[in-house]
Design an enzyme around this catalytic site. Structure first.
Site, PDB file in Angstrom:
ATOM      1  N   ASP A   1     -31.140 -51.721 -25.232  1.00  0.00           N
ATOM      2  CA  ASP A   1     -32.324 -51.611 -24.376  1.00  0.00           C
ATOM      3  C   ASP A   1     -32.754 -53.014 -23.938  1.00  0.00           C
ATOM      4  O   ASP A   1     -32.751 -53.962 -24.721  1.00  0.00           O
ATOM      5  CB  ASP A   1     -33.462 -50.903 -25.128  1.00  0.00           C
ATOM      6  N   ILE A   2     -33.140 -53.146 -22.681  1.00  0.00           N
ATOM      7  CA  ILE A   2     -33.502 -54.449 -22.119  1.00  0.00           C
ATOM      8  C   ILE A   2     -34.835 -54.963 -22.684  1.00  0.00           C
ATOM      9  O   ILE A   2     -35.100 -56.166 -22.659  1.00  0.00           O
ATOM     10  CB  ILE A   2     -33.558 -54.353 -20.574  1.00  0.00           C
TER      11      ILE A   2
ATOM     12  N   ASN B   1     -37.203 -38.954 -24.615  1.00  0.00           N
ATOM     13  CA  ASN B   1     -38.428 -38.621 -23.898  1.00  0.00           C
ATOM     14  C   ASN B   1     -38.079 -37.724 -22.717  1.00  0.00           C
ATOM     15  O   ASN B   1     -37.093 -37.960 -22.023  1.00  0.00           O
ATOM     16  CB  ASN B   1     -39.100 -39.900 -23.388  1.00  0.00           C
TER      17      ASN B   1
ATOM     18  N   GLU C   1     -39.320 -42.576 -18.273  1.00  0.00           N
ATOM     19  CA  GLU C   1     -39.431 -43.428 -17.079  1.00  0.00           C
ATOM     20  C   GLU C   1     -38.152 -43.475 -16.262  1.00  0.00           C
ATOM     21  O   GLU C   1     -38.212 -43.636 -15.037  1.00  0.00           O
ATOM     22  CB  GLU C   1     -39.852 -44.841 -17.493  1.00  0.00           C
ATOM     23  N   VAL C   2     -37.005 -43.379 -16.918  1.00  0.00           N
ATOM     24  CA  VAL C   2     -35.730 -43.439 -16.184  1.00  0.00           C
ATOM     25  C   VAL C   2     -35.160 -42.019 -16.087  1.00  0.00           C
ATOM     26  O   VAL C   2     -34.949 -41.364 -17.114  1.00  0.00           O
ATOM     27  CB  VAL C   2     -34.734 -44.380 -16.889  1.00  0.00           C
TER      28      VAL C   2
ATOM     29  N   HIS D   1     -31.328 -40.220 -21.628  1.00  0.00           N
ATOM     30  CA  HIS D   1     -30.969 -41.273 -22.580  1.00  0.00           C
ATOM     31  C   HIS D   1     -31.588 -40.935 -23.917  1.00  0.00           C
ATOM     32  O   HIS D   1     -32.731 -40.488 -23.993  1.00  0.00           O
ATOM     33  CB  HIS D   1     -31.421 -42.661 -22.105  1.00  0.00           C
TER      34      HIS D   1
ATOM     35  N   HIS E   1     -32.734 -42.750 -27.278  1.00  0.00           N
ATOM     36  CA  HIS E   1     -33.038 -44.044 -27.892  1.00  0.00           C
ATOM     37  C   HIS E   1     -32.613 -43.988 -29.352  1.00  0.00           C
ATOM     38  O   HIS E   1     -32.933 -43.016 -30.057  1.00  0.00           O
ATOM     39  CB  HIS E   1     -34.550 -44.302 -27.885  1.00  0.00           C
TER      40      HIS E   1
HETATM   41  P1  AMP Z   1     -37.919 -43.910 -21.246  1.00  0.00           P
HETATM   42  O1  AMP Z   1     -39.368 -44.287 -21.219  1.00  0.00           O
HETATM   43  O2  AMP Z   1     -37.572 -42.992 -22.393  1.00  0.00           O
HETATM   44  O3  AMP Z   1     -37.429 -43.412 -19.911  1.00  0.00           O
HETATM   45  O4  AMP Z   1     -37.133 -45.264 -21.588  1.00  0.00           O
HETATM   46  C1  AMP Z   1     -36.537 -46.075 -20.621  1.00  0.00           C
HETATM   47  C2  AMP Z   1     -35.988 -47.282 -21.351  1.00  0.00           C
HETATM   48  O5  AMP Z   1     -35.048 -47.920 -20.501  1.00  0.00           O
HETATM   49  C3  AMP Z   1     -37.024 -48.321 -21.738  1.00  0.00           C
HETATM   50  O6  AMP Z   1     -36.997 -48.527 -23.157  1.00  0.00           O
HETATM   51  C4  AMP Z   1     -36.586 -49.568 -20.962  1.00  0.00           C
HETATM   52  O7  AMP Z   1     -36.821 -50.760 -21.663  1.00  0.00           O
HETATM   53  C5  AMP Z   1     -35.115 -49.300 -20.748  1.00  0.00           C
HETATM   54  N1  AMP Z   1     -34.500 -49.964 -19.611  1.00  0.00           N
HETATM   55  C6  AMP Z   1     -34.960 -49.996 -18.326  1.00  0.00           C
HETATM   56  N2  AMP Z   1     -34.100 -50.685 -17.551  1.00  0.00           N
HETATM   57  C7  AMP Z   1     -33.069 -51.065 -18.349  1.00  0.00           C
HETATM   58  C8  AMP Z   1     -31.882 -51.814 -18.136  1.00  0.00           C
HETATM   59  N3  AMP Z   1     -31.557 -52.307 -16.927  1.00  0.00           N
HETATM   60  N4  AMP Z   1     -31.055 -52.025 -19.183  1.00  0.00           N
HETATM   61  C9  AMP Z   1     -31.373 -51.554 -20.406  1.00  0.00           C
HETATM   62  N5  AMP Z   1     -32.481 -50.846 -20.672  1.00  0.00           N
HETATM   63  C10 AMP Z   1     -33.319 -50.604 -19.662  1.00  0.00           C
END
Ligand code: AMP
Length: 125
Positions: free
Chosen positions: A39-40, A97, A105-106, A110, A112
């Site tokens: 994770d970034i 999530n 958010e993405v 995914h 975690h």
């Molecule tokens: P969620 O809130 O469950 O959608 O988590 C999205 C996660 O993606 C967050 O923990 C971010 O820090 C992570 N994230 C967003 N962009 C990147 C990226 N380019 N590389 C790695 N992790 C990312």
């Protein structure tokens, strides 16, 4: 901002770009069904994301539409990464999530993996 987990798959989401090699990532594992990378913005000493290679918005979308092979392959990849990272004996947390209340958010599924220290209570009250 949290997404609507019922939206159609967005081919331009950041994890789709990572899967296409358009933006870099710190890969820890890859196979036919899954990619795992750091994770970034880590929220624990070890914070890895495991994503399926198929175009699935969320856990809900994946569990409804993915093939048996994709589901088995993805679940095995999550377990493999946790073992390979040494997370099993000390313990870890796996979290997906989903949608607005889940804080997703993405819009690409995914899981975690959090570990490397005691993680405290599951949710803040
Ligand atoms: P969620 O809130 O469950 O959608 O988590 C999205 C996660 O993606 C967050 O923990 C971010 O820090 C992570 N994230 C967003 N962009 C990147 C990226 N380019 N590389 C790695 N992790 C990312």
């Amino acid at each position: 901002m949290a997404i609507d987990a019922t939206q159609p798959y967005d081919e331009d989401n950041i994890f789709a770009k990572i899967l296409r090699g358009e933006i870099p990532n710190k890969t820890v594992y890859e196979d036919e069904h899954a990619l795992a990378f750091h994770d970034i913005d880590p929220k624990a000493p070890i914070h890895i994301l495991v994503i399926p290679k198929g175009a699935y918005v969320s856990w809900d979308d994946f569990s409804a539409r993915a093939s048996e092979a994709e589901i088995a392959g993805f679940v095995r990849a999550v377990g493999h990464v946790a073992r390979e990272q040494g997370l099993v004996e000390p313990g870890y947390r796996a979290l997906a999530n989903v949608g607005g209340h889940g804080g997703q958010e993405v819009p690409h599924l995914h899981v975690h993996l959090f570990g490397g220290a005691p993680l405290g209570p599951m949710l803040a009250r």
